[in-house]
Design a protein around this motif. Structure first.
Motif, PDB file in Angstrom:
ATOM      1  N   PRO A  71       0.827  -1.227   0.000  1.00  0.00           N
ATOM      2  CA  PRO A  71       0.000   0.000   0.000  1.00  0.00           C
ATOM      3  C   PRO A  71       0.853   1.265   0.000  1.00  0.00           C
ATOM      4  O   PRO A  71       0.506   2.258  -0.619  1.00  0.00           O
ATOM      5  N   GLY A  72       1.993   1.226   0.677  1.00  0.00           N
ATOM      6  CA  GLY A  72       2.821   2.433   0.741  1.00  0.00           C
ATOM      7  C   GLY A  72       3.659   2.650  -0.493  1.00  0.00           C
ATOM      8  O   GLY A  72       4.329   3.661  -0.630  1.00  0.00           O
ATOM      9  N   GLY A  73       3.744   1.685  -1.411  1.00  0.00           N
ATOM     10  CA  GLY A  73       4.553   1.807  -2.609  1.00  0.00           C
ATOM     11  C   GLY A  73       5.913   1.137  -2.461  1.00  0.00           C
ATOM     12  O   GLY A  73       6.281   0.613  -1.407  1.00  0.00           O
ATOM     13  N   VAL A  74       6.673   1.119  -3.590  1.00  0.00           N
ATOM     14  CA  VAL A  74       8.002   0.473  -3.665  1.00  0.00           C
ATOM     15  C   VAL A  74       9.030   1.529  -4.091  1.00  0.00           C
ATOM     16  O   VAL A  74       8.761   2.363  -4.971  1.00  0.00           O
ATOM     17  N   ILE A  75      10.188   1.445  -3.524  1.00  0.00           N
ATOM     18  CA  ILE A  75      11.313   2.344  -3.891  1.00  0.00           C
ATOM     19  C   ILE A  75      12.351   1.502  -4.631  1.00  0.00           C
ATOM     20  O   ILE A  75      12.829   0.481  -4.111  1.00  0.00           O
ATOM     21  N   GLY A 125      12.760   0.850   3.982  1.00  0.00           N
ATOM     22  CA  GLY A 125      14.120   0.469   3.593  1.00  0.00           C
ATOM     23  C   GLY A 125      14.366  -1.006   3.621  1.00  0.00           C
ATOM     24  O   GLY A 125      15.483  -1.461   3.388  1.00  0.00           O
ATOM     25  N   ALA A 126      13.294  -1.823   3.872  1.00  0.00           N
ATOM     26  CA  ALA A 126      13.490  -3.274   3.908  1.00  0.00           C
ATOM     27  C   ALA A 126      13.423  -3.822   2.490  1.00  0.00           C
ATOM     28  O   ALA A 126      12.671  -3.329   1.645  1.00  0.00           O
ATOM     29  N   THR A 127      14.193  -4.858   2.231  1.00  0.00           N
ATOM     30  CA  THR A 127      14.249  -5.470   0.905  1.00  0.00           C
ATOM     31  C   THR A 127      12.988  -6.274   0.677  1.00  0.00           C
ATOM     32  O   THR A 127      12.631  -7.149   1.487  1.00  0.00           O
TER      33      THR A 127
END
Length: 779
Positions: A71-75, A125-127
């Motif tokens: 829900p928060g998106g991917v970086i 920041g978690a993979t």
């Protein structure tokens, strides 16, 4: 993660187990199924290709998406060379959309591929998934020209080389991809002149000859323009130069520039160059194929000429090594050959050696006359009268074809003994030649004679005349001695030894012959004269003869030719002798002998006595002058000194009765006292030890009162060891004060044992010279 390739770039993705449609696909990484099942392999992402020098910047390469959308998106992020490693800033990624962009133009020659890693992280920041490898390949473009390794290539090939002879190899490189046509190189010769003697291999770059006709004497250097091009010869091109030198072979023999040469040379000269012979050779100058070697074949039987090669010009240099004589031979015809130092090449035409004739003309010069016999020896007897002819010292003129008159002169006649005829060269004596002279070396006299011709300028010869002055027997021997003493009895004494002297030299001198005069035959009854050796004889008595003076006439002769004989009178004093052969009554014999003396003998004896007395008197006067002092001594003539002697008070118990003293006359001897002011070295006492040396005078005065004691002690020590003054207690000179002094004696200074017992007030009464001592020691 699923990857969205760009269809417009034509990127094809290969799959692991099944194919994917051509539309954008989602690539999933490894997944595990629930329960036992076979694990599928992840999709293998093929390399992404991008052309170098791409000008549309930024350029989208690929887009990455994760199938684990939260829900928060991917970086999204990428790492590797071109991103966070050198070279930096080439690639970038949109962290929200996952699009990967190219930010600058690429150069395949610098980096042909990039290997990156893509990461998908949540907002914390978690993979989310394992990193994915992303390889970007840079596609080559033909953007680099091929380059020759050298701008100028140099090669050599011998002239006359056969076709196919290797000359050199040209090499080039291309920075483009060698697996493409961008780096496919082809070589060619753009220009080589009209001959077309060379070809190049289009793939290897080797240059070889293609036909005959290389001749260094025609063309020695070829300049070729080379080209190399990529795209198999249709792409970018570069040029270079090839310089090919044609090496020389000895295919041309040397030749004289003309068949005959003429030179001239002056007679009597040697070691000089007289001419040059010019040659021509088409081969390379300075090489062994060009250097010539010359040989004199004919016309020089005596080896008077020499020929050599000038290495700078290759000409022949003809020289004279032996002096030539114009009168003997005035012309030479020399045959000279020439050839190379190296043998001719087999390809050269076979010809005979080149020949030339050298005409040598010998020029006449004025030659100096010469003496055929030099030095010239002559002999003359001593005492020969003036005008005696010694010899004719004549010279010869070698100029037989132009006769000249000769004249003679004396160049050296140190004693001025000779006369010389200037026309004939006859030598005569000018005065009587002595046998003994400082101008003689042994018995030889040397003179120097000059012979000159009448040429302009004249030439001169020098001759040495050595004259031997022959000894002549013109003196008889003289008896030595003329007087002697002998015993009156034959059994006593050894006789009288006689000798002789002759002014002549051998062979006109000894051996001498002694004999009694035949005019007094009665002498042979009492006297005998026997030869001892070549120069001595012994006179003995045969019977007892009376004591007194006996005059014996003798005859002495030498061994010269003719023999010279001289009569001599020998005066013999005869006396009675003891058993030892010594005279017993010399006075009586002398008085008796005086009766028989002749007036001449008496005068000789008196003259000898007077001469001896005169010499003795002169010696005595000379000795007296040497011993006389230049100044009056301290005690030499004092009339006030009434002492007969000086007593030695150093001996205990002697007192005035002691007579073991020194004679006052010894102190008055001027030899023991130096003058008031010494002018030179003083006489030394006879009792002086050898090690004693004369102390220096005058002595240096002390500079401070504390040094006065040392000054006095040093003076005493010097006086004790002075070899020029009388011993023990006496007056001493401490400084040069003249011949007189107002002060009294100084002998009382050391009369007391200590300074405390001595009163020095009287020093002020001695005058200004002792004022310093009075100030130091007075109360």
């Amino acid at each position: 993660v699923h990857l969205l390739p760009l269809s417009q770039q034509g990127i094809n993705l290969s799959q692991g187990e099944a194919g994917l449609p051509a539309s954008p696909l989602v690539l999933y990484p490894w997944r595990q199924r629930a329960g036992p099942s076979r694990v599928k392999r992840a999709w293998v992402i093929p390399p992404i290709s991008v052309s170098e020098n791409h000008k549309r910047i930024p350029h989208l390469l690929v887009q990455i998406k994760s199938d684990k959308q939260l829900p928060g998106g991917v970086i999204y992020s990428i790492k590797g060379p071109g991103v966070d490693e050198e070279p930096l800033g080439i690639f970038s990624i949109d962290k929200l959309s996952g699009k990967v962009f190219l930010n600058t133009m690429l150069d395949r020659e610098k980096n042909d591929r990039f290997r990156l890693r893509a990461f998908a992280l949540d907002l914390g920041g978690a993979t989310l998934e394992d990193p994915t490898d992303l390889e970007i390949v840079v596609v080559d473009q033909n953007d680099n020209r091929p380059l020759f390794q050298q701008e100028v290539y140099t090669g050599h090939v011998v002239e006359g080389a056969v076709p196919g002879t290797y000359v050199l190899k040209a090499e080039a490189t291309d920075a483009d991809d060698p697996d493409t046509d961008n780096a496919a190189l082809r070589y060619s010769i753009l220009e080589q002149g009209s001959a077309g003697l060379f070809s190049i291999n289009e793939t290897t770059g080797e240059i070889r000859t293609v036909q005959v006709g290389l001749d260094r004497e025609v063309v020695s250097v070829y300049n070729l323009t080379l080209q190399v091009a990529d795209m198999s010869g249709d792409g970018l091109a570069t040029t270079a130069t090839a310089v090919i030198y044609v090496d020389d072979i000895n295919d041309n023999p040397p030749e004289f520039t003309k068949p005959e040469f003429s030179v001239e040379v002056l007679e009597n000269t040697s070691g000089v160059d007289i001419g040059r012979l010019l040659v021509h050779d088409k081969d390379l100058p300075g090489s062994p194929n060009w250097l010539a070697r010359f040989t004199i074949l004919e016309g020089d039987p005596d080896g008077a000429f020499a020929i050599r090669t000038d290495p700078r010009t290759n000409d022949a240099v003809l020289s004279v090594v032996k002096a030539l004589d114009h009168e003997g031979r005035d012309h030479f015809a020399l045959t000279v050959s020439v050839q190379n130092q190296n043998q001719l090449h087999p390809s050269a035409p076979q010809t005979t050696r080149a020949l030339a004739v050298v005409q040598v003309q010998v020029q006449d010069v004025n030659e100096a006359p010469f003496f055929p016999k030099n030095p010239r020896l002559a002999r003359v007897a001593e005492g020969a009268p003036p005008g005696t002819e010694l010899t004719t010292f004549s010279a010869s003129d070698p100029d037989t074809r132009q006769p000249q008159a000769l004249s003679y002169s004396l160049a050296y006649d140190p004693a001025d003994w000779l006369l010389l005829d200037p026309r004939s060269g006859m030598v005569q004596t000018k005065r009587e030649l002595p046998r003994r002279s400082p101008f003689l070396q042994g018995s030889w006299y040397t003179a120097v004679i000059l012979a000159s011709d009448n040429a302009d300028p004249p030439s001169t010869a020098t001759g040495t005349l050595s004259i031997e002055i022959v000894e002549v027997n013109d003196h008889g021997p003289a008896l030595l001695p003329l007087v002697g003493v002998m015993c009156s009895e034959p059994s006593k004494g050894r006789g009288l030894l006689l000798s002789a002297m002759d002014e002549d030299l051998p062979p006109h001198a000894e051996p001498f012959h002694f004999r009694l005069s035949p005019d007094a035959p009665q002498l042979a009854h009492n006297w005998s004269l026997s030869q001892l050796n070549a120069t001595h004889a012994v006179l003995v008595v045969l019977v007892p003869v009376p004591a007194g003076l006996h005059s014996l006439p003798l005859l002495l002769s030498d061994s010269g030719t003719p023999r010279q004989e001289r009569a001599q009178l020998l005066n013999v004093s005869v006396c009675p002798c003891d058993e030892g052969g010594s005279c017993q009554a010399s006075a009586a014999a002398a008085s008796t002998a005086g009766v028989g003396l002749s007036f001449g003998a008496l005068m000789i004896i008196l003259s000898s006595v007077i001469l001896l007395l005169s010499l003795a008197l002169l010696a005595a006067i000379r000795e007296r002058c040497h011993r006389r002092p230049r100044h009056e001594g301290l005690l030499g003539s004092s009339q006030d000194d009434l002492r007969d002697n000086i007593l030695n008070y150093d001996e205990q118990g002697g007192g005035e009765e002691d007579q073991g003293a020194y004679d006052i006359n010894q102190l008055r001897n001027p030899d023991f006292f130096p003058p008031p002011c010494p002018l030179g070295k003083q006489p030394i006492r006879r009792d002086t030890p050898y090690s004693y040396a004369t102390p220096p005078y005058p002595r240096k005065l002390p500079t401070s009162p504390s040094d006065i004691e040392d000054f006095i002690n040093e003076g005493l020590e010097a006086a004790d060891s002075d070899p020029n003054v009388p011993p023990y207690d006496t007056a001493l000179i401490y400084d040069c004060e003249g011949s007189g002094s107002v002060a009294g004696s100084l002998s009382s200074i050391m009369s007391s044992l200590t300074d405390g017992d001595q009163d020095y007030d009287y020093l002020s009464e001695w005058g200004p010279r002792f004022r310093r001592l009075a100030d130091l020691y007075g109360h």
